[in-house]
Scaffold this motif. Structure first.
Motif, PDB file in Angstrom:
ATOM      1  N   THR A 188       5.450   5.666 -10.269  1.00 14.44           N
ATOM      2  CA  THR A 188       5.312   4.619  -9.553  1.00 14.44           C
ATOM      3  C   THR A 188       5.188   5.032  -7.944  1.00 14.44           C
ATOM      4  OG1 THR A 188       7.677   4.562  -8.925  1.00 14.44           O
ATOM      5  CG2 THR A 188       7.237   3.346 -10.671  1.00 14.44           C
ATOM      6  N   ASN A 189       4.357   3.980  -7.121  1.00 15.29           N
ATOM      7  CA  ASN A 189       4.432   4.448  -5.798  1.00 15.29           C
ATOM      8  C   ASN A 189       4.949   3.350  -4.928  1.00 15.29           C
ATOM      9  OD1 ASN A 189       2.506   6.434  -5.853  1.00 15.29           O
ATOM     10  ND2 ASN A 189       0.817   4.945  -5.916  1.00 15.29           N
ATOM     11  N   THR A 190       6.057   3.763  -4.143  1.00 14.86           N
ATOM     12  CA  THR A 190       6.718   2.833  -3.297  1.00 14.86           C
ATOM     13  C   THR A 190       5.839   2.133  -2.122  1.00 14.86           C
ATOM     14  OG1 THR A 190       8.656   3.906  -3.794  1.00 14.86           O
ATOM     15  CG2 THR A 190       8.648   2.137  -2.034  1.00 14.86           C
ATOM     16  N   VAL A 191       5.064   1.035  -2.533  1.00 16.30           N
ATOM     17  CA  VAL A 191       4.229   0.556  -1.465  1.00 16.30           C
ATOM     18  C   VAL A 191       4.773  -0.232  -0.274  1.00 16.30           C
ATOM     19  CG1 VAL A 191       2.276  -1.059  -1.056  1.00 16.30           C
ATOM     20  CG2 VAL A 191       2.389   0.191  -3.279  1.00 16.30           C
ATOM     21  N   PHE A 192       6.094  -1.092  -0.472  1.00 11.56           N
ATOM     22  CA  PHE A 192       6.845  -1.470   0.451  1.00 11.56           C
ATOM     23  C   PHE A 192       8.310  -1.134   0.177  1.00 11.56           C
ATOM     24  CE2 PHE A 192       3.097  -4.111   0.879  1.00 11.56           C
ATOM     25  CZ  PHE A 192       3.067  -4.774   1.925  1.00 11.56           C
ATOM     26  N   GLY A 193       9.048  -0.884   1.185  1.00 17.59           N
ATOM     27  CA  GLY A 193      10.420  -0.396   1.030  1.00 17.59           C
ATOM     28  C   GLY A 193      11.105  -0.438   2.134  1.00 17.59           C
ATOM     29  N   PRO A 194      12.547  -0.411   2.324  1.00 29.23           N
ATOM     30  CA  PRO A 194      13.092  -0.077   3.543  1.00 29.23           C
ATOM     31  C   PRO A 194      12.818   0.990   4.279  1.00 29.23           C
ATOM     32  CG  PRO A 194      14.645   0.243   1.738  1.00 29.23           C
ATOM     33  CD  PRO A 194      13.060  -0.091   1.027  1.00 29.23           C
ATOM     34  N   ARG A 195      13.223   0.869   5.506  1.00 27.77           N
ATOM     35  CA  ARG A 195      13.136   1.937   6.718  1.00 27.77           C
ATOM     36  C   ARG A 195      14.567   1.959   7.060  1.00 27.77           C
ATOM     37  NH1 ARG A 195       8.351   4.189   7.812  1.00 27.77           N
ATOM     38  NH2 ARG A 195       6.255   2.918   7.116  1.00 27.77           N
ATOM     39  N   LEU A 250       7.011  -1.880  -5.799  1.00 27.80           N
ATOM     40  CA  LEU A 250       6.825  -0.521  -6.491  1.00 27.80           C
ATOM     41  C   LEU A 250       5.199  -0.984  -7.338  1.00 27.80           C
ATOM     42  CD1 LEU A 250       9.842   0.542  -8.399  1.00 27.80           C
ATOM     43  CD2 LEU A 250       9.081   0.991  -5.703  1.00 27.80           C
ATOM     44  N   GLU A 251       4.426  -0.034  -7.023  1.00 26.37           N
ATOM     45  CA  GLU A 251       3.178  -0.076  -7.698  1.00 26.37           C
ATOM     46  C   GLU A 251       3.480   0.990  -8.994  1.00 26.37           C
ATOM     47  OE1 GLU A 251      -1.538   0.747  -7.054  1.00 26.37           O
ATOM     48  OE2 GLU A 251      -0.058   1.809  -6.133  1.00 26.37           O
ATOM     49  N   PRO A 277       5.883  -1.893   5.122  1.00 21.59           N
ATOM     50  CA  PRO A 277       4.550  -1.122   4.632  1.00 21.59           C
ATOM     51  C   PRO A 277       5.012   0.487   4.597  1.00 21.59           C
ATOM     52  CG  PRO A 277       3.542  -2.744   5.854  1.00 21.59           C
ATOM     53  CD  PRO A 277       5.317  -2.991   6.060  1.00 21.59           C
ATOM     54  N   LEU A 278       4.975   1.095   3.548  1.00 19.31           N
ATOM     55  CA  LEU A 278       5.202   2.362   3.382  1.00 19.31           C
ATOM     56  C   LEU A 278       3.974   3.475   3.131  1.00 19.31           C
ATOM     57  CD1 LEU A 278       8.495   2.850   1.537  1.00 19.31           C
ATOM     58  CD2 LEU A 278       8.365   2.554   3.958  1.00 19.31           C
ATOM     59  N   MET A 279       3.091   2.880   2.219  1.00 23.87           N
ATOM     60  CA  MET A 279       1.806   3.314   1.867  1.00 23.87           C
ATOM     61  C   MET A 279       0.887   2.503   1.276  1.00 23.87           C
ATOM     62  SD  MET A 279       3.108   5.215  -1.757  1.00 23.87           S
ATOM     63  CE  MET A 279       1.461   5.884  -1.886  1.00 23.87           C
ATOM     64  N   HIS A 280      -0.208   2.962   1.269  1.00 25.23           N
ATOM     65  CA  HIS A 280      -1.299   2.027   0.575  1.00 25.23           C
ATOM     66  C   HIS A 280      -1.281   2.341  -0.962  1.00 25.23           C
ATOM     67  CE1 HIS A 280      -4.307   1.887   4.173  1.00 25.23           C
ATOM     68  NE2 HIS A 280      -3.047   1.426   4.509  1.00 25.23           N
ATOM     69  N   LEU A 286      -7.444  -9.176   0.922  1.00 27.38           N
ATOM     70  CA  LEU A 286      -6.486  -8.431   1.680  1.00 27.38           C
ATOM     71  C   LEU A 286      -7.009  -7.609   2.574  1.00 27.38           C
ATOM     72  CD1 LEU A 286      -3.312  -7.800   1.758  1.00 27.38           C
ATOM     73  CD2 LEU A 286      -4.037  -5.717   0.390  1.00 27.38           C
ATOM     74  N   PRO A 287      -6.621  -8.172   3.994  1.00 26.66           N
ATOM     75  CA  PRO A 287      -6.860  -6.886   4.952  1.00 26.66           C
ATOM     76  C   PRO A 287      -6.332  -5.706   5.104  1.00 26.66           C
ATOM     77  CG  PRO A 287      -6.356  -9.332   5.884  1.00 26.66           C
ATOM     78  CD  PRO A 287      -5.941  -8.818   4.337  1.00 26.66           C
ATOM     79  N   ALA A 288      -6.785  -4.706   4.503  1.00 26.26           N
ATOM     80  CA  ALA A 288      -5.906  -3.396   4.631  1.00 26.26           C
ATOM     81  C   ALA A 288      -5.442  -2.854   5.657  1.00 26.26           C
ATOM     82  CB  ALA A 288      -7.137  -2.171   3.980  1.00 26.26           C
ATOM     83  N   HIS A 289      -5.637  -3.347   6.953  1.00 24.95           N
ATOM     84  CA  HIS A 289      -5.115  -2.823   8.046  1.00 24.95           C
ATOM     85  C   HIS A 289      -3.611  -3.495   8.096  1.00 24.95           C
ATOM     86  CE1 HIS A 289      -5.127  -6.430  10.291  1.00 24.95           C
ATOM     87  NE2 HIS A 289      -6.439  -6.829   9.697  1.00 24.95           N
ATOM     88  N   LEU A 290      -3.357  -4.395   7.523  1.00 26.31           N
ATOM     89  CA  LEU A 290      -1.914  -4.926   7.599  1.00 26.31           C
ATOM     90  C   LEU A 290      -1.001  -3.976   6.934  1.00 26.31           C
ATOM     91  CD1 LEU A 290      -2.206  -8.792   6.214  1.00 26.31           C
ATOM     92  CD2 LEU A 290      -2.068  -7.847   8.608  1.00 26.31           C
ATOM     93  N   LEU A 291      -1.428  -3.034   6.249  1.00 25.74           N
ATOM     94  CA  LEU A 291      -0.466  -2.062   5.697  1.00 25.74           C
ATOM     95  C   LEU A 291      -0.377  -0.828   6.546  1.00 25.74           C
ATOM     96  CD1 LEU A 291      -1.719  -2.002   1.965  1.00 25.74           C
ATOM     97  CD2 LEU A 291      -0.092  -3.485   2.951  1.00 25.74           C
ATOM     98  N   ASP A 292      -0.800  -0.986   7.625  1.00 27.37           N
ATOM     99  CA  ASP A 292      -0.553   0.178   8.635  1.00 27.37           C
ATOM    100  C   ASP A 292       0.426  -0.003   9.576  1.00 27.37           C
ATOM    101  OD1 ASP A 292      -2.849   1.516   7.276  1.00 27.37           O
ATOM    102  OD2 ASP A 292      -4.288   0.619   8.557  1.00 27.37           O
ATOM    103  N   ASN A 293       0.973  -1.203   9.476  1.00 32.12           N
ATOM    104  CA  ASN A 293       2.078  -1.284  10.727  1.00 32.12           C
ATOM    105  C   ASN A 293       3.436  -1.005   9.871  1.00 32.12           C
ATOM    106  OD1 ASN A 293       4.071  -2.289  12.176  1.00 32.12           O
ATOM    107  ND2 ASN A 293       3.036  -4.268  12.762  1.00 32.12           N
ATOM    108  N   PRO A 294       3.923  -0.145  10.390  1.00 28.17           N
ATOM    109  CA  PRO A 294       5.154   0.423   9.488  1.00 28.17           C
ATOM    110  C   PRO A 294       6.486  -0.562   9.688  1.00 28.17           C
ATOM    111  CG  PRO A 294       4.916   1.688  11.755  1.00 28.17           C
ATOM    112  CD  PRO A 294       3.752   0.783  11.547  1.00 28.17           C
ATOM    113  N   HIS A 295       6.147  -1.459  10.516  1.00 30.39           N
ATOM    114  CA  HIS A 295       7.569  -2.497  10.592  1.00 30.39           C
ATOM    115  C   HIS A 295       6.906  -4.032  10.029  1.00 30.39           C
ATOM    116  CE1 HIS A 295       9.751   0.603  12.638  1.00 30.39           C
ATOM    117  NE2 HIS A 295       8.607   0.570  13.783  1.00 30.39           N
TER     118      HIS A 295
END
Length: 472
Positions: A417-424, A404-405, A434-437, A449-458
């Motif tokens: 808070t923003n849930t940047v990483f979380g379960p699916r 959580l950010e 990853p859930l959001m930037h 940090l390579p921002a594109h890593l956060l674009d893979n939903p799994h």
């Protein structure tokens, strides 16, 4: 990882161990008396020399016992039996007696003693096994615990009717808690918590399946960007291991301080950081001095002197009481990059738990102040979870489930808070993906940090976590 031994294997181990522990205890007391007289004549004798002298005395005592036993039985004592007896006496005199074999086993996570003859060990994968007694009687068990207290440098703390509780840190870090006297039937209860994963980094947690490479890269970026991070979860889920791994990302020449109730992070022993100031709290001697025990030093007491040591970051092993207030003040007013852990059952309970600790602090503390300092001081909350399926033939799964950010104060008077990483759950994945930037993405990109890593939903998990039961 090697499988945990079965109950049958432990029974065979006990059968193979033909040491008469009553004789071992007698020989230990005999040698201890002899060694005490030698040390009294030479109090400057170091521990290595004491052990060397002790081994010689043990060899002599065991030889005399073996000779007497042979005369009495008409059969010589085999050399292997003499060696086992000598090892048992040495462990009683200098180590943890019959507990030592479990303390030396890296697969064991917990040791539970419900009296001298009712002992269980927990393996990291979740198997609990009953093992042989660790003492001949309750009094022998208490003698062992008093010896451990004395050798740990806690000689002023011991077990008695007046002092029925004992907390120690054993050699190499295991935590030991004892409760006696207030229990039925005169039994002494002991819980020992071992850190199976001591020298670990983020890559190691990837190999263990706690995080994937995407989250490892993200957490490393949080450290480089000097974000204040709180690691949250229940007991035994791996908060300390994650904190230790993240702290290893701090530059080696950066001046940091570690503040702990007992030394459990071991950052000062790993040889990674050159400018580290390790500090641990100290229990009092039992006498009262005002509203606290004489000689007591708490984690709260350590924080402000630590600030005068020109530290760039503070790492608090566990926030469990009033130290949360100065800790959040450090996070609010410092240059960032501090780390700590906190107990809470769910990610959303983090701020309420902090508020509870603020109210316990007193001195005009309020829930509103707690929420505001959380919003101003914390940057990220990382939640660690354990799913235990051992009851249905599975295993324990420990992993990060949420990141959580903290983005400031929300409209409801609580931190937003923003849930940047979380379960699916819809994909059968309870682990953090990853859930959001984050809103601070620019800060993280500036430290690599390579921002594109956060674009893979799994993330980079190859497949969803292998569970026997999935949430519907």
């Amino acid at each position: 990882m090697a499988p945990a031994p079965s109950a049958t294997a432990h029974a065979q181990q006990a059968q193979d161990d033909d040491v008469d522990h009553a004789i071992a205890a007698h020989l230990k007391r005999q040698v201890a008396d002899q060694l005490a007289k030698i040390v009294e004549r030479d109090p400057s004798m170091g521990q290595d020399e004491r052990q060397q002298r002790g081994r010689a005395l043990i060899s002599e005592a065991v030889a005399i016992w073996a000779t007497a036993s042979a005369v009495e039985s008409g059969r010589p004592v085999p050399p292997a039996a003499e060696r086992r007896m000598a090892a048992a006496v040495f462990d009683l005199l200098f180590r943890a007696g019959r507990l030592q074999r479990y303390l030396d086993d890296d697969r064991i996570e917990n040791i539970f003693v419900n009296g001298h003859d009712r002992v269980w060990v927990d393996y990291g994968e979740g198997q609990r096994v009953k093992v042989p007694p660790i003492a001949e009687s309750e009094e022998d068990l208490r003698e062992l615990l008093r010896d451990l207290a004395r050798r740990s440098g806690s000689g002023e703390r011991t077990l008695s009717t007046a002092n029925p509780f004992l907390a120690l840190q054993l050699e190499d870090g295991p935590r030991l808690q004892v409760i006696s006297e207030v229990t039925p039937n005169g039994r002494t209860y002991v819980a020992i918590r071992r850190h199976r994963v001591r020298d670990v980094d983020l890559a190691g947690l990837v190999r263990l399946g706690s995080i994937d490479t995407t989250l490892a890269t993200f957490l490393a970026a949080l450290i480089r960007a000097k974000k204040n991070v709180m690691i949250v979860g229940t007991q035994g889920v791996g908060k300390t291991s994650l904190l230790r791994a993240m702290a290893r990302e701090i530059p080696a020449d950066e001046r940091i301080g570690t503040l702990e109730t007992e030394f459990e992070l071991f950052l000062h022993e790993l040889g990674v950081h050159e400018q580290i100031v390790p500090m641990a709290a100290r229990e009092g001697n039992g006498e009262r001095a005002g509203d606290r025990s004489a000689g007591e030093i708490t984690v709260s007491d350590l924080i402000y002197p630590a600030l005068r040591m020109s530290l760039r970051r503070m790492v608090v092993g566990e926030v469990r009481g009033p130290e949360v207030v100065p800790m959040l003040r450090v996070m609010t007013n410092g240059e960032g990059g501090s780390l700590c852990t906190l107990h809470a059952r769910e990610p959303g309970m983090t701020f309420d738990r902090i508020a509870e600790l603020y109210l316990e602090y007193g001195h005009g503390m309020t829930e509103t102040l707690a929420y505001r300092q959380c919003a101003n001081g914390l940057d990220f909350v990382v939640f660690v979870q354990m799913l235990d399926e051992t009851g249905i033939g599975g295993r324990r799964h420990r992993f990060v489930s949420h990141v959580l950010e903290v983005t400031g104060m929300g409209e409801n008077g609580r931190p937003a808070t923003n849930t940047v990483f979380g379960p699916r759950p819809e994909a059968g994945e309870p682990r953090a993906v990853p859930l959001m930037h984050p809103s601070c993405l620019g800060d993280l990109m500036r430290v690599g940090l390579p921002a594109h890593l956060l674009d893979n939903p799994h993330g980079t998990w190859e497949r969803p976590l292998d569970l026997k039961v999935r949430a519907m």
